[in-house]
Each structure stands twice: as structure tokens, then as C-alpha cells.
Design an enzyme around this catalytic site. Structure first.
Site, PDB file in Angstrom:
ATOM      1  N   THR A  90     -14.430   0.352  -5.321  1.00 34.85           N
ATOM      2  CA  THR A  90     -13.744   0.394  -4.011  1.00 34.85           C
ATOM      3  C   THR A  90     -14.753   0.496  -2.874  1.00 34.85           C
ATOM      4  O   THR A  90     -14.669  -0.222  -1.881  1.00 34.85           O
ATOM      5  CB  THR A  90     -12.798   1.613  -3.965  1.00 34.85           C
ATOM      6  OG1 THR A  90     -11.945   1.565  -5.101  1.00 34.85           O
ATOM      7  CG2 THR A  90     -11.960   1.603  -2.691  1.00 34.85           C
ATOM      8  N   ARG A 130     -11.231  -6.668 -11.927  1.00 36.35           N
ATOM      9  CA  ARG A 130     -11.701  -5.427 -11.294  1.00 36.35           C
ATOM     10  C   ARG A 130     -13.212  -5.267 -11.487  1.00 36.35           C
ATOM     11  O   ARG A 130     -13.923  -4.822 -10.599  1.00 36.35           O
ATOM     12  CB  ARG A 130     -10.958  -4.213 -11.861  1.00 36.35           C
ATOM     13  CG  ARG A 130      -9.471  -4.191 -11.561  1.00 36.35           C
ATOM     14  CD  ARG A 130      -9.151  -3.688 -10.172  1.00 36.35           C
ATOM     15  NE  ARG A 130      -9.440  -2.274  -9.993  1.00 36.35           N
ATOM     16  CZ  ARG A 130      -9.099  -1.574  -8.915  1.00 36.35           C
ATOM     17  NH1 ARG A 130      -8.440  -2.169  -7.908  1.00 36.35           N
ATOM     18  NH2 ARG A 130      -9.402  -0.315  -8.814  1.00 36.35           N
ATOM     19  N   TYR A 165       0.809  -1.225   0.000  1.00 39.84           N
ATOM     20  CA  TYR A 165       0.000   0.000   0.000  1.00 39.84           C
ATOM     21  C   TYR A 165       0.843   1.276   0.000  1.00 39.84           C
ATOM     22  O   TYR A 165       0.409   2.318   0.494  1.00 39.84           O
ATOM     23  CB  TYR A 165      -0.968  -0.013   1.192  1.00 39.84           C
ATOM     24  CG  TYR A 165      -2.148  -0.956   0.993  1.00 39.84           C
ATOM     25  CD1 TYR A 165      -2.981  -0.834  -0.113  1.00 39.84           C
ATOM     26  CD2 TYR A 165      -2.430  -1.950   1.918  1.00 39.84           C
ATOM     27  CE1 TYR A 165      -4.061  -1.694  -0.302  1.00 39.84           C
ATOM     28  CE2 TYR A 165      -3.515  -2.809   1.751  1.00 39.84           C
ATOM     29  CZ  TYR A 165      -4.325  -2.668   0.635  1.00 39.84           C
ATOM     30  OH  TYR A 165      -5.395  -3.512   0.464  1.00 39.84           O
ATOM     31  N   ASN A 193     -14.024  -4.297   2.708  1.00 40.10           N
ATOM     32  CA  ASN A 193     -14.541  -4.582   1.367  1.00 40.10           C
ATOM     33  C   ASN A 193     -14.077  -5.915   0.760  1.00 40.10           C
ATOM     34  O   ASN A 193     -14.074  -6.090  -0.454  1.00 40.10           O
ATOM     35  CB  ASN A 193     -14.306  -3.395   0.428  1.00 40.10           C
ATOM     36  CG  ASN A 193     -12.842  -3.124   0.183  1.00 40.10           C
ATOM     37  OD1 ASN A 193     -11.976  -3.783   0.746  1.00 40.10           O
ATOM     38  ND2 ASN A 193     -12.564  -2.162  -0.677  1.00 40.10           N
ATOM     39  N   ARG A 226     -18.109  -7.275  -4.280  1.00 38.36           N
ATOM     40  CA  ARG A 226     -18.403  -6.281  -3.238  1.00 38.36           C
ATOM     41  C   ARG A 226     -19.884  -5.923  -3.217  1.00 38.36           C
ATOM     42  O   ARG A 226     -20.461  -5.701  -2.152  1.00 38.36           O
ATOM     43  CB  ARG A 226     -17.529  -5.046  -3.434  1.00 38.36           C
ATOM     44  CG  ARG A 226     -16.055  -5.307  -3.092  1.00 38.36           C
ATOM     45  CD  ARG A 226     -15.184  -4.158  -3.549  1.00 38.36           C
ATOM     46  NE  ARG A 226     -13.768  -4.352  -3.225  1.00 38.36           N
ATOM     47  CZ  ARG A 226     -12.781  -3.716  -3.837  1.00 38.36           C
ATOM     48  NH1 ARG A 226     -13.048  -2.845  -4.805  1.00 38.36           N
ATOM     49  NH2 ARG A 226     -11.528  -3.934  -3.488  1.00 38.36           N
ATOM     50  N   VAL A 267     -16.533   0.520   2.917  1.00 37.46           N
ATOM     51  CA  VAL A 267     -15.265   0.622   2.183  1.00 37.46           C
ATOM     52  C   VAL A 267     -14.096   0.077   3.008  1.00 37.46           C
ATOM     53  O   VAL A 267     -13.141  -0.490   2.466  1.00 37.46           O
ATOM     54  CB  VAL A 267     -15.002   2.069   1.697  1.00 37.46           C
ATOM     55  CG1 VAL A 267     -14.716   3.019   2.861  1.00 37.46           C
ATOM     56  CG2 VAL A 267     -13.867   2.111   0.685  1.00 37.46           C
TER      57      VAL A 267
HETATM   58  P1  GTP Z   1      -7.940  -2.733  -3.624  1.00 36.89           P
HETATM   59  O1  GTP Z   1      -8.345  -3.722  -4.680  1.00 36.89           O
HETATM   60  O2  GTP Z   1      -8.099  -3.294  -2.229  1.00 36.89           O
HETATM   61  O3  GTP Z   1      -6.588  -2.119  -3.879  1.00 36.89           O
HETATM   62  O4  GTP Z   1      -9.031  -1.579  -3.696  1.00 36.89           O
HETATM   63  P2  GTP Z   1      -9.122  -0.389  -4.767  1.00 36.89           P
HETATM   64  O5  GTP Z   1      -8.010  -0.474  -5.765  1.00 36.89           O
HETATM   65  O6  GTP Z   1     -10.513  -0.419  -5.280  1.00 36.89           O
HETATM   66  O7  GTP Z   1      -8.933   0.882  -3.853  1.00 36.89           O
HETATM   67  P3  GTP Z   1      -7.570   1.620  -3.393  1.00 36.89           P
HETATM   68  O8  GTP Z   1      -6.376   0.901  -3.921  1.00 36.89           O
HETATM   69  O9  GTP Z   1      -7.746   3.055  -3.669  1.00 36.89           O
HETATM   70  O10 GTP Z   1      -7.665   1.428  -1.801  1.00 36.89           O
HETATM   71  C1  GTP Z   1      -7.150   0.257  -1.221  1.00 36.89           C
HETATM   72  C2  GTP Z   1      -8.052  -0.149  -0.071  1.00 36.89           C
HETATM   73  O11 GTP Z   1      -8.020   0.846   0.930  1.00 36.89           O
HETATM   74  C3  GTP Z   1      -9.543  -0.272  -0.413  1.00 36.89           C
HETATM   75  O12 GTP Z   1      -9.885  -1.499  -0.990  1.00 36.89           O
HETATM   76  C4  GTP Z   1     -10.174  -0.126   0.950  1.00 36.89           C
HETATM   77  O13 GTP Z   1     -10.097  -1.341   1.694  1.00 36.89           O
HETATM   78  C5  GTP Z   1      -9.263   0.890   1.599  1.00 36.89           C
HETATM   79  N1  GTP Z   1      -9.841   2.235   1.459  1.00 36.89           N
HETATM   80  C6  GTP Z   1      -9.900   3.014   0.357  1.00 36.89           C
HETATM   81  N2  GTP Z   1     -10.519   4.176   0.610  1.00 36.89           N
HETATM   82  C7  GTP Z   1     -10.871   4.120   1.914  1.00 36.89           C
HETATM   83  C8  GTP Z   1     -11.540   5.004   2.795  1.00 36.89           C
HETATM   84  O14 GTP Z   1     -11.944   6.103   2.413  1.00 36.89           O
HETATM   85  N3  GTP Z   1     -11.712   4.583   4.097  1.00 36.89           N
HETATM   86  C9  GTP Z   1     -11.266   3.381   4.555  1.00 36.89           C
HETATM   87  N4  GTP Z   1     -11.454   3.028   5.832  1.00 36.89           N
HETATM   88  N5  GTP Z   1     -10.630   2.525   3.739  1.00 36.89           N
HETATM   89  C10 GTP Z   1     -10.443   2.886   2.467  1.00 36.89           C
HETATM   90 MG    MG Z   2      -5.990  -0.649  -5.226  1.00 36.79          MG
END
Ligand code: GTP
Ligand code: MG
Length: 148
Positions: free
Chosen positions: A91, A85, A49, A112, A102, A109
Site C-alpha cells: 500500500t 497484489r 471504499y 499510489n 508501486r 501512499v
Molecule cells: P488498494 O489496492 O488501492 O485498495 O490499496 P490497498 O488495498 O493496498 O490499501 P487499502 O485498501 O488499505 O487503502 C486503499 C487506498 O487508500 C490506498 O491504496 C491508498 O491510496 C489510500 N491510503 C491508505 N492508507 C493511507 C494513508 O495512510 N494516507 C493516505 N493519504 N492514503 C492512504
Molecule cells: Mg484495498
């Protein structure tokens, strides 16, 4: 052949969604080439991350992801990164359509259920980060050999 990194997050494991998720990827037509149950270290998660390190929810995210084992997988097939995806949904589960993982199984969120790589480049990075080369097992469907 394209590959993507998929992980059932700790809430997905706790909620017994692993079988359902594997089933969806198999039935869609993708090939499983790696799978393991792993308790991710904070070191691994901080690399995974890295791009989110300055987000306000970052520390919540790391403690959520390290709260229990995750099921890490590599799936292979045509356009698997993009298609996975789509199968995951958005997300924020509130924006995810029913029929997506999801959209069918979660509401928050911050809980998820599943991760999927967002591009071919991040898939390659994530596969290298989570798996040793020796843990990847490409295979050919042997049905043809039984028929002919
Ligand atoms: P991933 O497949 O898990 O990477 O999700 P994504 O690519 O759809 O989203 P992103 O990479 O931006 O964020 C990674 C993860 O962070 C998300 O899947 C959520 O679990 C968490 N996350 C993202 N935004 C938020 C938020 O606003 N609040 C919280 N608590 N968690 C968040
Ligand atoms: Mg992501």
C-alpha cells in the site's frame, strides 16, 4: 477461472502509465476481460471504499480518486487476485520492492497509482460494482483454430 478488479488511479492515468500497467498484466499471462475509462462518482467510490469510511484519510482518498478518470479493468487467470497484489507492491510505495508497480513508479501512499482487489470475495464485489455483466467479455485464444 479467477478474476480480479484492477484500476489505474487518476495519477496513473495522468502520468501515462496505463500502457505500462496493461503490458505487465498481459506479459505475466493474464487475460483482459473488461476495460474502460471512467470518471468515478462519489457514490461509486463511497461503496468501493466502504470499509475505510472511518479512516482519517478517507475524504482525501475520495477527492483523489474522483479528481480525474481512472482505467477500470478486469483480469482473469490462475491465482490472479494474489499475484496481482504481488505485482502492485505494498500500500505504501516506500515498502514496495523495485520491480513492483508501486515500487517502480511512485513514492507516496496518497498517490499510489493503482488499485487491486485484496481477496477473491472483494474482487467479485468490486467487479459487480464497477461493471455491468454486458461489459465483461470472456474470450478464447483463437490461435489454436488457425493452426488446426
Ligand atoms: P488498494 O489496492 O488501492 O485498495 O490499496 P490497498 O488495498 O493496498 O490499501 P487499502 O485498501 O488499505 O487503502 C486503499 C487506498 O487508500 C490506498 O491504496 C491508498 O491510496 C489510500 N491510503 C491508505 N492508507 C493511507 C494513508 O495512510 N494516507 C493516505 N493519504 N492514503 C492512504
Ligand atoms: Mg484495498
Amino acid at each position: 477461472n479467477e478474476r480480479t478488479f484492477i484500476a489505474v488511479k487518476p495519477d496513473g492515468v495522468q502520468r501515462k502509465l496505463v500502457g505500462e500497467i496493461v503490458r505487465r498484466f498481459e506479459r505475466r499471462g493474464f487475460k483482459l476481460v473488461a476495460l474502460k475509462l471512467i470518471k468515478a462518482s462519489e457514490e461509486l467510490l463511497s461503496e468501493h471504499y466502504w470499509e475505510l469510511r472511518n479512516k482519517p484519510f478517507y475524504s482525501t482518498l475520495i477527492s483523489y480518486m474522483s479528481s480525474g478518470p481512472v482505467v477500470a479493468m478486469v483480469w482473469q487467470g490462475l491465482d490472479v487476485v494474489k499475484t496481482a497484489r504481488k505485482m502492485l507492491g505494498e500500500t505504501n510505495p516506500a515498502d514496495s520492492l523495485p520491480g513492483t508497480i508501486r515500487g517502480d513508479f511512485c513514492v507516496e501512499v496518497g498517490r499510489n497509482v493503482i488499485h487491486g482487489s485484496d481477496s477473491v470475495e472483494s474482487a467479485q464485489k468490486e467487479i459487480c460494482l464497477w461493471f455491468r455483466q454486458s461489459e465483461l467479455h470472456p474470450w478464447e485464444n483463437s490461435t489454436n483454430n488457425w493452426i488446426y
